[in-house]
Motif scaffolding. Structure first.
Motif, mmCIF file in Angstrom:
data_model
loop_
_atom_site.group_PDB
_atom_site.id
_atom_site.type_symbol
_atom_site.label_atom_id
_atom_site.label_comp_id
_atom_site.label_asym_id
_atom_site.label_seq_id
_atom_site.Cartn_x
_atom_site.Cartn_y
_atom_site.Cartn_z
ATOM 1 N N CYS A 3 29.441 78.842 22.599
ATOM 2 C CA CYS A 3 30.713 78.509 21.936
ATOM 3 C C CYS A 3 31.572 77.549 22.761
ATOM 4 O O CYS A 3 32.148 76.611 22.226
ATOM 5 C CB CYS A 3 31.512 79.766 21.659
ATOM 6 S SG CYS A 3 30.878 80.654 20.235
ATOM 7 N N HIS A 29 25.247 75.407 14.971
ATOM 8 C CA HIS A 29 26.176 76.375 15.519
ATOM 9 C C HIS A 29 27.346 76.598 14.570
ATOM 10 O O HIS A 29 27.773 77.719 14.334
ATOM 11 C CB HIS A 29 26.679 75.910 16.888
ATOM 12 C CG HIS A 29 27.563 76.921 17.556
ATOM 13 N ND1 HIS A 29 27.084 77.871 18.416
ATOM 14 C CD2 HIS A 29 28.890 77.129 17.467
ATOM 15 C CE1 HIS A 29 28.075 78.626 18.830
ATOM 16 N NE2 HIS A 29 29.193 78.200 18.266
ATOM 17 N N CYS A 33 28.858 80.074 13.297
ATOM 18 C CA CYS A 33 29.942 80.581 14.139
ATOM 19 C C CYS A 33 31.298 80.267 13.525
ATOM 20 O O CYS A 33 31.723 79.117 13.485
ATOM 21 C CB CYS A 33 29.853 79.998 15.537
ATOM 22 S SG CYS A 33 31.200 80.541 16.596
ATOM 23 N N CYS A 36 34.083 78.722 15.929
ATOM 24 C CA CYS A 36 34.002 77.294 16.209
ATOM 25 C C CYS A 36 34.349 76.463 14.980
ATOM 26 O O CYS A 36 34.848 75.352 15.091
ATOM 27 C CB CYS A 36 32.622 76.931 16.740
ATOM 28 S SG CYS A 36 32.376 77.554 18.419
#
Ligand SMILES: [Zn+2]
Lengths: 319, 250
Positions: A3, A29, A33, A36
């Motif tokens: 992250c 990602h 996530c 983020c």
């Protein structure tokens, strides 16, 4: 990608400085996530307030004034070269005009004249671009809208970004890579029908067992269905996705998790309902039992409470 | 080198438009992830023609510098005319004040003139000049910080209090004064948020966000590495984000 790194990369991506080789893993990602993604949203949200202090060109008046001041100052530095007389005279004249109180109110006008003069001078001394315009991704189609303009300083070159409206149609087999690629894009289209249609077709392929493997890179048909099930705002699309995922409940942990999440928190009762029967092959799984137990006591829909309860009873009798 | 200010917002290219801005709804999520990672969104790639024009400009600059180094004022004046508008624009935006911007403009070119003999053609004249300009702006910002001067009131060259946003006169402003006032107040608060950055963070952010320069160039201009410029940008962006959130909360 961790992250911390992803968050740095989000900023780089925003400013167009993310190296190509990192773009793919950042994209992945961000798909998984939430934190983020929030980071990205927060950065994007800064755009509007920051636009409250836009870049403004110095006024012609300020520019002319600054040039006069600078010229005076440079003139007072002794040993360097010669001046062109014309320019000296011009600026000396401007200087007198500026210092004359009666004409002080005319300064803005004079500034404009000065600015124009200097502009013409600049234009005349600019390097000429020698070639015609060059296109990237040129296609012969109608220009939709202009999305951005970059100017090269002190030259006549500009870079114009624009979108073209290129309506095209492709016909082909559901098994062809091109069609699949388009359907995957369609699964993210802003139009509800297009998404529903795409997801439905992709689900059909999965049900038929045609090239629907689980992939670690977050791409592929099965993954698109998972994304649709988790995130699509349209309940009908989520139901279609669920259908396509059915064959993989038993062997694919990711599929099972997504379906359990849907049972626990999908806002639509029909979707929650459909998950219960889908979970039948894995009813003995402890994580499944836990979610079913919750649903049997806490779901707001009495029918789902009953079905979940029955499912639990069924799995008890198997054991 | 592109010192031309990007005007974020209406004309910003690429992925920051459209779907991405509507990212509040879940369905655009994958699109958003994709959009964030598309390369070259801001400060995108240059066309061949642009690259050629820049190379040519650099060659011409180098020639002018050689002549100026031999003592030809006219050559130096040409260099001034090429770049002084960009210099003024940067200083004006950084310092928010015509008087200070004009001072920086003058001081920068005098410095360049005096030290032209030291120019070794290792970087472009533009980068070298901007290094001088950014240093002068940084000095000015540091002085201000230590004096705790109120940056939102500025005095223009005629002695009147200058409205920092008065330059942006547009017809819509006349049509909707309430909205215009709101925009001006917003602008003031943004400046306050920007002023909470360290001078160096402020400079890197300015060069990246408003001037659209490459981090590599920014590093060169600030006589540091690209890596340091990058880290400073991260810090500045995060701080600014927090400061702006504070504004919204207030
Ligand atoms: Zn993350």
């Amino acid at each position: 990608m961790k992250c911390e790194m992803a968050k740095d990369n989000v900023i780089l991506a925003y400013y167009g400085e993310l190296p190509d080789e990192l773009a793919g893993s950042l994209e992945q990602h961000l798909m998984t996530c939430e934190e983020c993604r929030h980071e990205l949203e927060a950065i994007q949200a800064m755009e509007t307030p920051l636009a409250a202090i836009p870049m403004v060109e110095p006024t012609p008046n300020l520019l002319a004034q600054s040039r006069m001041r600078l010229d005076d100052a440079l003139d007072s530095i002794p040993p360097h070269g010669f001046l062109t007389r014309l320019r000296t005279n011009f600026f000396a004249w401007m200087g007198h005009l500026r210092s004359a109180p009666a004409l002080a109110t005319l300064l803005v006008g004079v500034g404009f004249i000065g600015g124009n003069f200097l502009n013409r001078y600049e234009v005349a001394s600019q390097p000429r671009p020698r070639t015609g315009p060059t296109y990237t991704n040129e296609t012969h189609a109608v220009i939709g809208n202009v999305t951005g303009i970059d100017r090269t300083p002190d030259s006549e070159l500009v870079q114009v970004h624009y979108n073209k409206i290129v309506p095209e149609t492709v016909e082909g087999s559901l098994d062809s890579a091109e069609i699949r690629e388009l359907l995957l894009k369609g699964a993210m289209a802003p139009t509800d029908n297009v998404r529903a249609e795409s997801v439905s077709m992709l689900a059909g392929e999965c049900k038929a067992g045609h090239q629907c493997p689980s992939r670690d890179d977050g791409k592929g048909v099965r993954n698109a269905l998972l994304v649709a099930l988790r995130y699509d705002k349209d309940a009908g699309v989520r139901l279609k996705a669920l259908e396509g995922l059915e064959p993989y409940v038993a062997q694919d942990q990711k599929v099972r998790d997504a379906i359990l999440d849907s049972l626990a928190s999908d806002p639509d009762a029909k979707v929650r309902m459909a998950t219960v029967s889908l979970l039948e092959p894995v009813q003995h799984d402890s994580s499944v039992r836990k979610v079913l137990r919750n649903a049997s006591t806490q779901d707001e829909n009495p029918y789902i409470r009953t079905v979940s309860y029955n499912a639990l009873q069924g799995s008890d009798s198997i054991q | 080198m592109a010192p031309k200010g990007r005007r974020p917002g209406t004309f910003s290219p690429g992925w920051r438009d459209g779907a991405v801005l509507r990212a509040g709804t879940v369905e655009s999520l994958p699109a958003m992830a994709k959009a964030a990672t598309q390369p070259g969104a801001r400060g995108g790639k240059l066309t061949q023609a642009q690259l050629e024009a820049r190379a040519q400009q650099r060659a011409e600059d180098d020639e002018l510098i050689r002549e100026a180094q031999k003592g030809q004022r006219a050559a130096f004046d040409t260099l001034v005319r090429r770049y002084d508008q960009s210099v003024l624009r940067l200083a004006l935006h950084m310092l928010g004040n015509e008087q200070d911007a004009q001072d920086v403009h003058q001081e920068a070119f005098i410095k360049a003139y005096r030290h032209l003999g030291n120019f070794r053609f290792e970087c472009s004249f533009y980068t070298w000049l901007y290094r001088i300009v950014t240093n002068l702006c940084l000095d000015q910002l540091r002085r201000r910080k230590s004096r705790r001067e109120d940056p939102s009131t500025a005095i223009d060259s005629s002695g009147d209090e200058m409205d920092l946003l008065a330059n942006i006169s547009d017809d819509r402003a006349m049509a909707n004064p309430a909205r215009e006032l709101e925009r001006k107040m917003m602008g003031e608060r943004i400046r306050e948020a920007l002023d909470k950055l360290t001078p160096r963070e402020r400079m890197v952010f300015e060069l990246k966000h408003y001037q659209g320069l490459k981090l590599r160039t920014i590093g060169e201009m600030l006589s540091t590495t690209e890596e340091t410029a990058k880290n400073t940008l991260f810090r500045a962006t995060r701080k600014l984000r927090a400061n702006l959130a504070e504004l919204r909360g207030a």
